[in-house]
Design an enzyme around this catalytic site. Structure first.
Site, PDB file in Angstrom:
ATOM      1  CE  LYS A 111       8.748  95.769  99.690  1.00  0.00           C
ATOM      2  NZ  LYS A 111       9.122  96.814 100.789  1.00  0.00           N
ATOM      3  CE1 TYR A 120      14.448  97.411  97.754  1.00  0.00           C
ATOM      4  CE2 TYR A 120      15.276  95.075  98.203  1.00  0.00           C
ATOM      5  CZ  TYR A 120      14.271  96.110  97.968  1.00  0.00           C
ATOM      6  OH  TYR A 120      12.916  95.516  97.864  1.00  0.00           O
ATOM      7  CG  PHE A 161      16.095 102.965 105.074  1.00  0.00           C
ATOM      8  CD1 PHE A 161      16.087 101.890 103.898  1.00  0.00           C
ATOM      9  CD2 PHE A 161      16.086 104.119 104.792  1.00  0.00           C
ATOM     10  CE1 PHE A 161      15.912 102.339 102.464  1.00  0.00           C
ATOM     11  CE2 PHE A 161      15.879 104.623 103.452  1.00  0.00           C
ATOM     12  CZ  PHE A 161      15.799 103.886 102.425  1.00  0.00           C
ATOM     13  NE  ARG A 207       5.236 104.008  92.181  1.00  0.00           N
ATOM     14  CZ  ARG A 207       5.934 103.452  93.323  1.00  0.00           C
ATOM     15  NH1 ARG A 207       6.770 102.206  93.123  1.00  0.00           N
ATOM     16  NH2 ARG A 207       6.357 104.157  94.454  1.00  0.00           N
ATOM     17  CB  THR A 237       6.227 103.618 100.611  1.00  0.00           C
ATOM     18  OG1 THR A 237       6.414 103.930  99.113  1.00  0.00           O
ATOM     19  CG2 THR A 237       7.251 103.072 101.187  1.00  0.00           C
ATOM     20  NE  ARG A 292       3.863  99.247  99.244  1.00  0.00           N
ATOM     21  CZ  ARG A 292       4.772  99.992  98.554  1.00  0.00           C
ATOM     22  NH1 ARG A 292       4.322 101.206  98.321  1.00  0.00           N
ATOM     23  NH2 ARG A 292       5.568  99.633  97.822  1.00  0.00           N
ATOM     24  CG  ASN A 327       6.088  98.115 102.136  1.00  0.00           C
ATOM     25  OD1 ASN A 327       6.738  97.260 101.678  1.00  0.00           O
ATOM     26  ND2 ASN A 327       6.439  99.510 101.815  1.00  0.00           N
ATOM     27  CG  HIS A 362       9.707  96.794  95.206  1.00  0.00           C
ATOM     28  ND1 HIS A 362      10.393  97.963  95.440  1.00  0.00           N
ATOM     29  CD2 HIS A 362      10.397  96.504  94.011  1.00  0.00           C
ATOM     30  CE1 HIS A 362      11.130  98.405  94.492  1.00  0.00           C
ATOM     31  NE2 HIS A 362      10.913  97.583  93.429  1.00  0.00           N
ATOM     32  CD  GLU A 415      13.136  97.845  90.828  1.00  0.00           C
ATOM     33  OE1 GLU A 415      13.703  98.717  91.667  1.00  0.00           O
ATOM     34  OE2 GLU A 415      11.805  97.767  90.356  1.00  0.00           O
TER      35      GLU A 415
END
Length: 148
Positions: free
Chosen positions: A11, A51, A59, A87, A93, A104, A114, A117, A128
């Site tokens: 990110k 998204y 949010f 993950r 998250t 993270r 964070n 993704h 995705e």
């Protein structure tokens, strides 16, 4: 476990802080293979589309603003149990709840910023991956994977 693919994003917060290389190194050290990668700046339209599942959430606008605030690195990862492995490597998250040693926990600062993704299921991963990459951009062990 079967060889599978998953989607990942480094990110804008992590790219801005120049820790993308450290994240990429950890991915490779984990045994996951990076089979596609591109650095890009998401457009408003691109971020809203990606998204869209969150469009009714309060949010959503902040998420879009954050994800378009700077460059991201989009990745396709491949390996045994890649979705769960990625993950686990990312951690929870909310970076404030993520243990040290997770991406993270080490590179994120809160729930939004964070650092990474990742897809949460095979169906999500397929969607995705195809949102950001065409088949010709992915170089991996495709013969070991079911058709996508």
């Amino acid at each position: 476990m079967a060889v599978e693919r998953t989607f990942a994003i480094i990110k804008p917060d992590a790219v801005k802080r120049k820790v993308a290389g450290q994240i990429l190194a950890r991915i490779e050290e984990s045994g996951l293979e990076i089979v596609a990668m591109k650095k890009m700046h998401l457009s408003q339209e691109g971020a809203r589309g990606f998204y869209a599942v969150h469009k009714e959430r309060p949010f959503f606008d902040d998420l879009v603003a954050f994800m378009t605030s700077g460059p991201v690195v989009a990745l396709v990862l491949e390996g045994e149990g890649a979705i769960k492995q990625w993950r686990d490597l990312m951690g929870p998250t909310n970076s404030n709840e993520a243990p040290a040693g997770t991406l993270r926990g080490d590179f994120g600062s809160d729930l939004e910023q964070n650092a990474t993704h990742g897809s949460d299921a095979p169906e999500t991963a397929r969607l995705e991956v195809s949102y950001f990459f065409n088949a010709g951009e992915i170089v991996g062990v495709t013969e070991a994977l079911p058709p996508q």
